[in-house]
Scaffold this motif. Structure first.
Motif, PDB file in Angstrom:
ATOM      1  N   PRO A 133       5.086   4.288  -4.526  1.00  0.00           N
ATOM      2  CA  PRO A 133       4.379   3.790  -3.338  1.00  0.00           C
ATOM      3  C   PRO A 133       4.064   2.306  -3.495  1.00  0.00           C
ATOM      4  CG  PRO A 133       2.952   5.217  -4.645  1.00  0.00           C
ATOM      5  CD  PRO A 133       4.312   5.274  -5.269  1.00  0.00           C
ATOM      6  N   LEU A 134       4.102   1.609  -2.385  1.00  0.00           N
ATOM      7  CA  LEU A 134       3.742   0.194  -2.400  1.00  0.00           C
ATOM      8  C   LEU A 134       2.222   0.076  -2.489  1.00  0.00           C
ATOM      9  CD1 LEU A 134       6.279  -0.959   0.302  1.00  0.00           C
ATOM     10  CD2 LEU A 134       6.356  -1.466  -2.144  1.00  0.00           C
ATOM     11  N   PRO A 135       1.713  -1.050  -2.968  1.00  0.00           N
ATOM     12  CA  PRO A 135       0.263  -1.206  -3.102  1.00  0.00           C
ATOM     13  C   PRO A 135      -0.459  -0.952  -1.778  1.00  0.00           C
ATOM     14  CG  PRO A 135       1.410  -3.038  -4.146  1.00  0.00           C
ATOM     15  CD  PRO A 135       2.440  -2.243  -3.416  1.00  0.00           C
ATOM     16  N   GLU A 136      -1.578  -0.258  -1.857  1.00  0.00           N
ATOM     17  CA  GLU A 136      -2.332   0.069  -0.651  1.00  0.00           C
ATOM     18  C   GLU A 136      -2.810  -1.178   0.077  1.00  0.00           C
ATOM     19  OE1 GLU A 136      -5.279   3.139  -0.838  1.00  0.00           O
ATOM     20  OE2 GLU A 136      -4.078   4.278  -2.282  1.00  0.00           O
ATOM     21  N   ALA A 137      -3.124  -2.230  -0.652  1.00  0.00           N
ATOM     22  CA  ALA A 137      -3.632  -3.459  -0.041  1.00  0.00           C
ATOM     23  C   ALA A 137      -2.538  -4.249   0.684  1.00  0.00           C
ATOM     24  CB  ALA A 137      -4.273  -4.335  -1.113  1.00  0.00           C
ATOM     25  N   GLU A 196       4.432  -6.077   5.796  1.00  0.00           N
ATOM     26  CA  GLU A 196       5.094  -6.379   4.535  1.00  0.00           C
ATOM     27  C   GLU A 196       5.748  -5.124   3.949  1.00  0.00           C
ATOM     28  OE1 GLU A 196       3.988  -8.862   0.505  1.00  0.00           O
ATOM     29  OE2 GLU A 196       2.499  -8.746   2.101  1.00  0.00           O
ATOM     30  N   LYS A 197       5.075  -3.997   4.110  1.00  0.00           N
ATOM     31  CA  LYS A 197       5.668  -2.729   3.657  1.00  0.00           C
ATOM     32  C   LYS A 197       6.933  -2.422   4.445  1.00  0.00           C
ATOM     33  CE  LYS A 197       1.422  -0.548   2.002  1.00  0.00           C
ATOM     34  NZ  LYS A 197       0.490   0.575   2.125  1.00  0.00           N
ATOM     35  N   ALA A 252      12.485 -13.737  -3.463  1.00  0.00           N
ATOM     36  CA  ALA A 252      11.287 -14.451  -2.990  1.00  0.00           C
ATOM     37  C   ALA A 252      10.109 -13.492  -2.862  1.00  0.00           C
ATOM     38  CB  ALA A 252      11.571 -15.141  -1.660  1.00  0.00           C
ATOM     39  N   GLY A 253      10.361 -12.297  -2.330  1.00  0.00           N
ATOM     40  CA  GLY A 253       9.302 -11.300  -2.207  1.00  0.00           C
ATOM     41  C   GLY A 253       8.760 -10.883  -3.566  1.00  0.00           C
ATOM     42  N   VAL A 294       3.829  -5.233  -8.573  1.00  0.00           N
ATOM     43  CA  VAL A 294       5.120  -4.869  -7.982  1.00  0.00           C
ATOM     44  C   VAL A 294       6.280  -5.311  -8.879  1.00  0.00           C
ATOM     45  CG1 VAL A 294       6.667  -5.328  -6.036  1.00  0.00           C
ATOM     46  CG2 VAL A 294       4.284  -4.699  -5.613  1.00  0.00           C
ATOM     47  N   LEU A 295       6.254  -6.516  -9.394  1.00  0.00           N
ATOM     48  CA  LEU A 295       7.352  -6.987 -10.244  1.00  0.00           C
ATOM     49  C   LEU A 295       7.392  -6.234 -11.572  1.00  0.00           C
ATOM     50  CD1 LEU A 295       9.711  -8.957 -10.331  1.00  0.00           C
ATOM     51  CD2 LEU A 295       8.186 -10.637 -11.359  1.00  0.00           C
TER      52      LEU A 295
END
Length: 183
Positions: free
Chosen positions: A73-77, A82-83, A158-159, A171-172
């Motif tokens: 999952p992507l960060p909740e914040a 962006e998601k 870039a992201g 994320v990285l």
């Protein structure tokens, strides 16, 4: 309850970075083809075809692995837009990394040009007709897709850098485990 995963599996990491390295290799092979002539130029194209078909097979394997092992999952914040951009970028990677080799394969097939995978065996041609005109049209699509793929790679990198240096989230770290995980 199981501990949440903080990084992708070893299989995911290997497939991701192997495909990334092969995509960069493709850019070099095309540059080599454009800078040379005759037999050397044809060697670059032969290697380009072999690497492209390898990318196709590895991407299909990665897609199968991804279906069996869903993305973290992507960060909740992270903002919703962006998601959506992140997920859309990943979908487009699969589309391009499958479609580009297929279109290149179809172009070689339409022109009746053999494909010998790394000199080891004859790759079967697709039942595509149309001769040189069809092959040329397919190559135009292949080349345009290559430019779009490069733009997608730039957006992706870039992201990733934005997440590491600006947002300062993990994320990285998920794809580069040697980067320390932030608390």
């Amino acid at each position: 309850m199981a501990e949440p995963r903080h990084r992708y599996s070893t299989v995911s990491l290997i497939l991701h970075w192997l495909i990334a390295a092969l995509v960069v290799t493709q850019i070099g092979l095309i540059a080599g083809h454009e800078l040379t002539e005759g037999p050397m130029s044809r060697e670059f194209i032969g290697a380009h075809k072999s690497v492209g078909l390898s990318i196709l097979v590895l991407t299909l394997a990665r897609l199968g692995w991804r279906i069996a092992n869903p993305a973290l999952p992507l960060p909740e914040a992270m903002p919703r837009w962006e998601k959506l951009l992140a997920r859309g970028t990943h979908v487009l990677f699969y589309v391009f990394l499958i479609a580009m080799p297929l279109v290149g394969w179809a172009a070689s097939s339409a022109a009746g040009r053999d494909i010998v995978w790394f000199g080891l065996f004859q790759w079967p041609l697709l039942p595509v007709g149309g001769g040189r005109e069809m092959a040329g049209n397919l190559m135009d699509v292949h080349e345009l897709a290559g430019k779009l793929l490069i733009a997608l790679v730039i957006l992706h990198v870039a992201g990733a850098l934005k997440h590491h240096f600006i947002t300062r989230d993990n994320v990285l770290h998920r794809m580069l485990p040697f980067i320390r995980r932030r608390p």
